[in-house]
Each structure stands twice: as structure tokens, then as C-alpha cells.
Design a protein around this motif. Sequence first.
Motif, PDB file in Angstrom:
ATOM      1  N   SER A   1      -5.223  11.060  -0.169  1.00 49.60           N
ATOM      2  CA  SER A   1      -4.264  10.987   0.931  1.00 49.60           C
ATOM      3  C   SER A   1      -4.255  12.237   1.799  1.00 49.60           C
TER       4      SER A   1
ATOM      5  N   ASN B   1      -6.860   4.811   8.403  1.00 46.27           N
ATOM      6  CA  ASN B   1      -5.530   4.775   7.807  1.00 46.27           C
ATOM      7  C   ASN B   1      -4.587   3.804   8.526  1.00 46.27           C
TER       8      ASN B   1
ATOM      9  N   TRP C   1      -2.810   5.894  -6.890  1.00 42.36           N
ATOM     10  CA  TRP C   1      -1.934   6.830  -6.200  1.00 42.36           C
ATOM     11  C   TRP C   1      -1.714   8.065  -7.061  1.00 42.36           C
TER      12      TRP C   1
ATOM     13  N   ASN D   1      -5.974   0.355   7.283  1.00 42.09           N
ATOM     14  CA  ASN D   1      -6.110   0.319   5.815  1.00 42.09           C
ATOM     15  C   ASN D   1      -7.465  -0.240   5.391  1.00 42.09           C
TER      16      ASN D   1
ATOM     17  N   THR E   1       0.845  -1.184   0.000  1.00 44.87           N
ATOM     18  CA  THR E   1       0.000   0.000   0.000  1.00 44.87           C
ATOM     19  C   THR E   1       0.887   1.243   0.000  1.00 44.87           C
ATOM     20  N   TYR E   2       0.309   2.381  -0.296  1.00 46.32           N
ATOM     21  CA  TYR E   2       1.062   3.600  -0.502  1.00 46.32           C
ATOM     22  C   TYR E   2       0.527   4.706   0.384  1.00 46.32           C
ATOM     23  N   THR E   3       1.403   5.544   0.871  1.00 41.74           N
ATOM     24  CA  THR E   3       0.950   6.645   1.710  1.00 41.74           C
ATOM     25  C   THR E   3       0.178   7.674   0.913  1.00 41.74           C
ATOM     26  N   ASN E   4       0.361   7.737  -0.398  1.00 40.81           N
ATOM     27  CA  ASN E   4      -0.357   8.699  -1.227  1.00 40.81           C
ATOM     28  C   ASN E   4      -1.513   8.048  -1.970  1.00 40.81           C
ATOM     29  N   TRP E   5      -2.104   7.032  -1.348  1.00 42.94           N
ATOM     30  CA  TRP E   5      -3.260   6.347  -1.918  1.00 42.94           C
ATOM     31  C   TRP E   5      -4.458   7.297  -2.053  1.00 42.94           C
TER      32      TRP E   5
END
Length: 127
Positions: free
Chosen positions: A53, A73, A99, A76, A28-32
Motif C-alpha cells: 500500500s 489504485n 493486508w 483496483n 477491498t482495503y486501502t492497506n492491501w
Amino acid sequence: DVQLVESGGGSVQTGGSLRLSCAASGRTYTNWCMGWFRQVPGKEREGLATIDSKGRIAYADSVKGRFTISKDNVANILYLQMDDLKPEDSAAYRCAASWDVTANAALGRMTSPEFGYWGEGTQVTVS
């Protein structure tokens, strides 16, 4: 890879409520940016709600004021609280993730297979 698994669908009477969940796992990505869309056989997919995000949220006019999107968050998990359901809300509901896209932009793009990742969906039936 990324897995998105929806749950919470079911059958409900007109005016009722349901809360859908979408659990994201894997990479997963922090800028989802994540969101919900729905599809009915023979009709175009419809983007419903997105959250990016930065916490910005966008809704389709058809669900504004009735549906609420939120995200945990830490765990998730993406949610869609659906209130005042109508028969025309009956559909397969799917979550999507990508993203580097804003909530507003994602609302229109998420229904394209090129958007990013999709879950398999959960069925909602309103009668």
C-alpha cells in the motif's frame, strides 16, 4: 467478499512479452498488498512480485529485470508486465492479496493458502 480475476495469459515465443491483469472487486482495503505467484504441477509455488500500500515493490531473483509489477489504485487492477520470456516461465500465474503486510514479507508468504485471497489463475506458455 473479495474476488480476484486474472487475464492476459496465452502462448508466446521465447523472448516475447505478455501483460497480465488482475481485477479486484468486492471488499477491498486501502492497506492491501497484492502480488503474483506462479505454479507448475509437481513443483512448489513461486512468489514473483509484490506491491504494498506504500508503493514498495519486491521481486524474486528469477524475474528481476524482466518482470514489472504495477497497480492502478483507482480501478483496483494489478498488472504484471513480463518481458524476455523463457520456456521456464511457463506456468499458471495467479494473483494474491492480503493486508497489513509489506511487499518483502508478502513475497514469501503469498504462496500459502492462509495468506489471504487468490485468483484462479491464467496460463502462460512459452515455447
